[in-house]
Design a protein around this motif. Structure first.
Motif, PDB file in Angstrom:
ATOM      1  N   LEU A 288       0.836  -1.192   0.000  1.00 39.34           N
ATOM      2  CA  LEU A 288       0.000   0.000   0.000  1.00 39.34           C
ATOM      3  C   LEU A 288       0.876   1.249   0.000  1.00 39.34           C
ATOM      4  N   PHE A 293      -4.240   4.082  -2.090  1.00 34.51           N
ATOM      5  CA  PHE A 293      -5.679   4.392  -2.189  1.00 34.51           C
ATOM      6  C   PHE A 293      -5.899   5.790  -2.735  1.00 34.51           C
ATOM      7  N   PHE A 322      -9.007   3.360   5.685  1.00 38.01           N
ATOM      8  CA  PHE A 322      -9.413   2.817   4.400  1.00 38.01           C
ATOM      9  C   PHE A 322     -10.600   3.573   3.853  1.00 38.01           C
ATOM     10  N   LEU A 331     -13.276  -8.956  -2.408  1.00 36.18           N
ATOM     11  CA  LEU A 331     -12.018  -8.434  -1.886  1.00 36.18           C
ATOM     12  C   LEU A 331     -11.072  -9.601  -1.676  1.00 36.18           C
ATOM     13  N   PHE A 346      -7.222  -6.144   9.137  1.00 38.49           N
ATOM     14  CA  PHE A 346      -7.848  -6.144   7.821  1.00 38.49           C
ATOM     15  C   PHE A 346      -9.372  -6.085   7.906  1.00 38.49           C
ATOM     16  N   SER A 348     -11.010  -3.883   9.269  1.00 41.14           N
ATOM     17  CA  SER A 348     -11.498  -2.521   9.037  1.00 41.14           C
ATOM     18  C   SER A 348     -11.594  -2.247   7.544  1.00 41.14           C
ATOM     19  N   LEU A 349     -10.774  -2.921   6.758  1.00 41.31           N
ATOM     20  CA  LEU A 349     -10.881  -2.784   5.308  1.00 41.31           C
ATOM     21  C   LEU A 349     -12.167  -3.446   4.822  1.00 41.31           C
ATOM     22  N   ALA A 352     -15.121  -1.384   5.324  1.00 44.19           N
ATOM     23  CA  ALA A 352     -15.286  -0.271   4.397  1.00 44.19           C
ATOM     24  C   ALA A 352     -15.944  -0.708   3.095  1.00 44.19           C
ATOM     25  N   CYS A 353     -16.288  -1.981   2.992  1.00 48.01           N
ATOM     26  CA  CYS A 353     -16.937  -2.479   1.769  1.00 48.01           C
ATOM     27  C   CYS A 353     -18.306  -3.015   2.139  1.00 48.01           C
TER      28      CYS A 353
END
Lengths: 463, 375
Positions: A288, A293, A322, A331, A346, A348-349, A352-353
């Motif tokens: 990353l 992002f 994120f 994902l 992860f 929290s990622l 976010a979806c």
């Protein structure tokens, strides 16, 4: 020294049991196309009719995986196997009679020392209007080599008319300029691994190959600034992996559908890509780097499939805010497994979806180890659309179990969770006993850790 | 239209039917939705055929009744939309379990009805029959006529060049390479004592002569010396063009036989496309081309076009025959030497080339000046 031809029947009549000879040539070629190239070539000595049938096969896959396995086990074999492979390809190339080709695939450990042979094959393929061309020249069939030793894609001879500059005594191709550019216009998919592609060559592909939809370049030297622009470009899928000299990649005003980059951090400029819905990215060790992002910000909204390659999940991933990915359906995280580092950040990622259907975590066993520590819990979240979770490369560490538990407890819509305890690093050398033991223990741990905790509605599959 | 027909003809039936006539004249009644799965039948229906017993659809001759029933079974299963891929695959696997003769007939019948999925399925099945078997086994299974000559059968195994002369050339190139390697080694040794370019040049030019001669012999048939010379010159200029391009591609082979000095020369002198006739500048270019020649031969080694590997598979009788032909070949070369010598001398060259010959046991060695029979 000629022996008289033997016939089982008089020349005029077919053997009554010989039904296959009643089939027309094109059907026989279809049958031969289902065989490997070597098998198909064997049929040339079946009978007079079959002598040249195999040379009309539309797909030439010069697969020598067994040999590559042998070379991986004993690298000294390379010097004796290379000429054999080259001979084989040359023989087939010389004999091929079909007017066109669907696909040509060269897969062997070849570098610039075999340049003239490979040039010849490329020209042959293009002259036959090949639609899919794949040059897979990885060292030992599995690693990238130093770009200075790579074969370079023959850009100049293809586009400049210097007459028959590389006319080979043995070549029976009439290579004139028009046939090359006509040939390039038929190319739909091009995959080059450990082949150096210059910027001029890349521009040539993009401008001359009018139907090029798929372009994949691995381990190329010679590229610095890659620019893909123009709505007229048919390109749908672009993949650039470990091309170490690249500074910038610009993708703008183009109907690209899928983009994939893996390598050091670069300056990635993406703008106005209305069709782009699939991205696979890994910049630098953490995957990353360079605030990836932010680089992708213009298309985050439209993304449906996102793959992140995170070699070293660093502690500071926690700090990452994120962005929301409202349309993301799948994902996929490819994460290096070091020690027993927690994977819970992860989540929290995933949070976010909001519309995520499928989540895949692929753990690459770098130096995993199981530590006894308390299982942590991540903050709760419903994940209302998540129906499928796959943990591939499940080692059985506390961190692996933690994450699996998170989904079992939180994903209200979860239908199936798949646990695959196999080592994800696929090498040519066969599995050692230690490896097999590791996988066995991983499987056992998965069963022990997860089976008791599984909610009734969820299907737990341990491969 | 068909619905109206079926109302009139068969009011009690809900399904629509079509009539199909096979090669033997018999007529079958088949559900329309099943038959429509075949593109051929579909087309016929749309052009108005098959709606009644009196106007059946004539199927192609390759479709006999038993094949038709098989095909209809296939269509009946697959035309149902709700089936999963797994189900279809499983059906297909069971479906193609039949003897090879019927498989062939089925392929033929399906092809004539343009039913591509079935053609692919049966083709794959036939491929599976072929794979992994020796030619003898395959011939037996399919009852193929064994109508190739022994020599024709051997061809795919060895070098499959159509032209036997090219095979000979390969053999000579292989010897040349050995010779060159020898010379490289000698060069290293001699250069310690005689740091002089002359030695290098002579050796390489000797090479070029014989190689060009070989080519001209092969291409020109070697009738008259004049013909040989002109065709040789043509060969040379064409070869130069090749070599010029090849020279820019010359890299070290995996055996590392090319000397680095050659490469350096090539990089410096890249601009020449000359014919051999002109005066002293030609010497310069000849040097370049001699060097190119050496590396060109090495390039060929790369390509494996003249790889010695290819000859390992030949049976000893053939090998012997080739050996004798090579000897013959080389002997005829030697008889051309007077002409070549004249040419060189007329161009004011001072150095004499060191020609090659074949001694009794078939290996090449250099003439020494005392051996030369002609001046």
């Amino acid at each position: 020294m000629r022996k008289r031809a033997r016939l089982t029947e008089p020349k005029e009549l077919f053997n009554a049991d010989d039904c296959i000879s009643a089939l027309p040539d094109d059907l026989l070629v279809t049958i031969l196309s289902c065989l490997t190239l070597k098998e198909a070539a064997v049929t040339s000595i079946l009978s007079r009719r079959w002598r040249h049938l195999w040379t009309n096969v539309a797909g030439l896959d010069f697969d020598a995986n067994d040999t590559l396995d042998n070379i991986a086990a004993d690298p000294k074999l390379r010097s004796s196997e290379r000429p054999k492979y080259i001979n084989w390809v040359n023989r087939v190339v010389r004999q091929h009679r079909g007017p066109t080709l669907d696909a040509v695939r060269i897969c062997f450990d070849l570098d610039k020392s075999s340049r003239s042979a490979i040039d010849n094959w490329v020209k042959f393929a293009i002259a036959k209007r090949v639609q899919r061309l794949e040059l897979d020249l990885l060292e030992n069939g599995e690693t990238l080599r130093q770009p200075t030793r790579n074969y370079t894609f023959p850009y100049k001879p293809l586009s400049q008319s210097k007459g028959s500059s590389l006319k080979n005594v043995y070549s029976n191709l009439a290579l004139t300029q028009p046939s090359m550019s006509t040939g390039l216009k038929c190319l739909k998919a091009l995959s080059l691994k450990c082949v150096n592609v210059s910027e001029e060559a890349l521009d040539c592909f993009l401008s001359t190959c009018l139907v090029l939809q798929y372009l994949s370049i691995h381990g190329s030297g010679g590229l610095k600034n890659v620019k893909v622009t123009g709505f007229e470009l048919p390109l749908k899928y672009l993949e650039i992996v470990f091309c170490l000299g690249i500074d910038t990649i610009e993708i703008s005003n183009v109907n690209l559908v899928s983009f994939s980059y893996l390598g050091p951090g670069i300056d990635l400029i993406i703008s106005n890509v209305p069709m782009l819905d699939e991205i696979s990215i890994g910049e630098g060790y953490s995957g990353l780097e360079n605030n990836v992002f932010r680089q992708l910000s213009c298309c985050l909204y439209q993304l449906e499939v996102l793959t992140l390659d995170i070699y070293r999940p660093e502690e500071n991933i926690k700090i990452f805010a994120f962005p929301v990915l409202p349309n993301l359906k799948q994902l996929i995280l490819k994460v290096g497994a070091w020690d027993d580092d927690s994977l819970l950040e992860f989540t929290s990622l995933i949070k976010a979806c909001p519309n995520l259907n499928r989540f895949v975590l692929q753990l690459i066993w770098m130096s995993p180890s199981k530590r006894r520590r308390k299982m942590r819990r991540a903050p709760e979240c419903a994940h209302e659309h998540l129906t499928l979770v796959e943990i591939v490369g499940y080692y059985g560490r506390t961190s692996d179990a933690e994450l699996a538990m998170y989904f079992l407890e939180n994903a209200v819509a979860l239908q199936k969770i798949v646990i695959d305890p196999h080592n994800q690093i696929l090498e040519r050398s066969p599995l050692g006993i230690a490896q097999i033991k590791n996988e066995e223990s991983a499987r056992r741990r998965a069963r022990k850790q997860l089976e008791p905790k599984k909610p009734p509605a969820v299907q737990l599959v341990i491969l | 239209m068909t619905e109206a027909d079926s109302e009139i003809i068969k009011p009690e039936m809900l399904k629509a039917y079509v009539w199909l006539q096979t090669s033997d004249g018999s007529i079958q009644q088949v559900e329309q939705e099943v038959a429509m799965y075949c593109p051929f039948i579909c087309q016929e229906i749309h052009s108005g055929m098959g709606s009644s017993k009196n106007y059946p659809i004539s199927l192609p001759s390759r479709v006999n009744p038993s094949m038709l029933s098989l095909i209809l079974d296939y269509c009946r299963f697959h035309q149902v939309p709700g089936r999963s891929n797994k189900e279809r695959k499983s059906f297909d696997e069971k479906f193609v379990r039949m003897d090879t003769k019927r498989l062939c007939e089925l392929t033929s019948a399906a092809d004539s009805l343009q039913l591509k999925p079935l053609v692919d399925l049966t083709s794959r099945a036939l491929a599976r029959v072929i794979e992994g078997k020796t030619p003898e086994e395959i011939r037996e299974i399919f009852h193929l006529p064994d109508d190739l000559t022994e020599e024709e059968k051997l061809e795919p195994i060895k070098n499959t060049m159509d032209d036997p002369r090219i095979r000979l050339l390969n053999r000579l190139y292989a010897r040349k390479r050995k010779e060159l390697k020898e010379r490289e080694r000698l060069k290293v040794i001699t250069s310690l004592f005689l740091p002089c370019d002359n030695v290098e040049i002579e050796e390489e030019r000797g090479d070029e002569r014989s190689v060009d001669d070989l080519l001209s012999f092969i291409n020109g048939g070697g009738e008259d010396s004049k013909g040989t010379r002109t065709s040789k010159n043509k060969k040379k200029s064409r070869k130069r063009k090749d070599l010029k391009a090849a020279s820019t591609n010359c890299t070290s082979t995996s055996n590392n036989t090319s000397s680095s000095s050659n490469d350096v020369d090539l990089n410096k002198k890249e601009t020449n496309e000359l014919h051999s006739e002109s005066g002293n500048p030609s010497l310069h270019n000849k040097l370049l081309n001699d060097v190119c020649n050496a590396t060109k031969l090495l390039d060929i080694e790369d390509d494996g076009l003249a790889a010695e590997d290819e000859f390992d598979g030949i049976d000893p009788a053939l090998k012997e025959k080739l050996d004798r032909e090579v000897e013959d070949f080389a002997r005829r070369l030697n008889s051309d030497w007077p002409e070549i010598m004249q040419e060189i001398l007329s161009r004011g060259q001072e150095r004499r080339p060191l020609p090659l010959t074949v001694n009794g046991n078939g290996s090449l060695r250099r003439y020494t000046s005392s051996d030369q029979r002609h001046k």
